[in-house]
Design an enzyme around this catalytic site. Structure first.
Site, short mmCIF file in Angstrom:
data_model
loop_
_atom_site.label_atom_id
_atom_site.label_comp_id
_atom_site.label_asym_id
_atom_site.label_seq_id
_atom_site.Cartn_x
_atom_site.Cartn_y
_atom_site.Cartn_z
N HIS A 135 0.89 -1.07 -0.14
CA HIS A 135 0.08 0.12 0.15
C HIS A 135 0.74 1.21 0.11
O HIS A 135 0.15 2.44 -0.03
CB HIS A 135 -0.82 0.05 1.26
CG HIS A 135 -1.88 -1.07 1.06
ND1 HIS A 135 -2.90 -1.18 -0.03
CD2 HIS A 135 -2.12 -1.94 2.24
CE1 HIS A 135 -3.56 -2.32 0.25
NE2 HIS A 135 -3.35 -2.89 1.55
N ASP A 259 -4.36 -12.61 4.43
CA ASP A 259 -5.58 -12.09 4.97
C ASP A 259 -6.72 -12.49 4.20
O ASP A 259 -8.01 -12.28 4.38
CB ASP A 259 -5.52 -10.75 5.29
CG ASP A 259 -4.73 -9.65 4.30
OD1 ASP A 259 -4.71 -10.38 3.00
OD2 ASP A 259 -4.50 -8.60 4.35
#
Ligand SMILES: [Zn+2]
Length: 376
Positions: A135, A259
């Site tokens: 990110h 995740d």
């Protein structure tokens, strides 16, 4: 050396965003310990201590202003204007040693890419489970990520290879990496993720296809909450994998965020460890060198299992499913590598997820297949 390199040192645990933060450095150590319990360290892989990334090299991925701010924050004291660079919020709190710790995990990804370039350990795969911080943007920290090690690794691979690919199976969109190569057709980015409609960072829609020279080299495959193995894998194999093959990269950076697992507390996709692993196998089976980096994963019973499965798969190591009694963290949730209970998802949720995935697949086919000479 004949064994693939696994870049690791406990100093990587110093990338620590605080006791309340979901990104727990111990997940790296727990993975290391599990690999050790399986006897894989020194056998399936060679553990190598990474070096800090070179400032000038990182400055090809991030602005100098941003890196200077990061350096000034190294003592963990607030600096005026830091918020402009994404520092200081709940997601990216500042901490003492942040500059050095960020350079270290980034250096581990650069080292893993270099191991591939050098042909170290056979040159087929190299690992940095502390990386995958996808990110981070050119000019700001975001989503627990300070430096974009994925981009640094891709650029390092580009020193030798004309065309490289980035494959991201983390549940979140790999927005930072996509952005950094959005106009560059020498790097194909593929991200599978929960839709930006329901999850951070709110991007990663199919129509984000790249711009200018990079048009057609940014691929996004979004999914609905409650997506399970079969739906996820079918969409990957029907839409994204054929495009990856058609692009024909000379090397791949694989971001292995865990995740995507049902038990992850930060997202809503419902894969099993073994379902997720099928995509890792598909990437392996392309036969291209792979820089395998970590990524998200916030449930401490899923991360060590999934990364151990990935290391075993990518190095061609057979491992028994039953976790060895010698594993210090053995216990509930950490008794077997694979999952033995199906995710708790209703038939209705699965139908919704299936329709959502079918829509994403149809959109990707329309946007990309003719461009890559593929029949829809
Ligand atoms: Zn993630």
């Amino acid at each position: 050396m004949a064994r693939p390199c696994f870049f690791y040192t406990d100093a990587l645990l110093d990338y620590n965003l605080g006791p309340q933060h979901p990104l727990r450095p111990v997940r790296l150590r727990m993975t290391y310990d599990l690999l050790e319990s399986y006897g894989m360290l020194g056998n399936a892989v060679e553990v190598v201590a990474p070096e800090r990334a070179d400032w000038e090299e990182v400055a090809e991925t991030h602005s100098r202003d941003y890196l200077e701010m990061l350096n000034r924050l190294d003592d963990g004291e607030p600096v005026r204007g830091m918020q402009r660079y994404g520092f200081g919020g709940g997601d990216n709190p500042i901490f003492e040693g942040m500059y050095g710790a960020s350079l270290l995990y980034t250096g581990a990804s650069a080292d893993a890419a270099q191991a591939i370039l050098d042909g170290a350990g056979g040159g087929q795969v190299a690992f940095n489970i502390s990386g995958g911080l996808h990110h981070a943007h050119y000019n700001s920290a975001a989503g627990f990520c300070v430096l974009n090690d994925c981009a640094v690794a891709l650029r390092r691979l580009r020193r030798k290879y004309a065309r490289v690919a980035y494959v991201d199976i983390d549940v979140h969109h790999g927005d930072g990496v996509q952005e950094l190569f959005y106009t560059d057709n020498s790097v194909l980015t593929i991200s599978l993720h929960e839709s930006g409609r329901t999850l951070f960072p709110g991007t990663g829609f199919t129509h984000e296809i790249g711009e200018g020279d990079g048009e057609g080299t940014s691929i996004n495959l979004p999914f609905a909450p409650s997506t399970t193995d079969e739906v996820w894998l079918e969409a990957w194999r029907e839409a994204a994998l054929p495009l990856l093959k058609a692009y024909n990269p000379e090397a791949i950076v694989l971001q292995m965020g865990t995740d995507t697992h049902e038990l992850d507390p930060l997202a809503h996709v419902c894969l099993t460890a073994q379902g997720w692993l099928e995509a890792v196998k598909d990437v392996r089976d392309l036969g291209r060198p792979i820089v395998a980096v970590g990524g998200g994963g916030y449930n401490l019973t899923t991360v060590p299992r999934m990364w151990t499965l990935a290391v075993a798969t990518l190095t061609g190591t057979d491992v028994p499913d039953e976790i060895p009694a010698s594993y210090p963290h053995r216990g509930a949730g950490l008794l077997t590598l694979t999952d033995h209970a199906p995710p708790s998802v209703t038939a209705r949720q699965t139908e919704t997820a299936r329709q959502f995935a079918a829509q994403s697949v149809a959109e990707l086919k329309t946007l990309f297949f003719a461009r890559y000479g593929l029949a829809s």
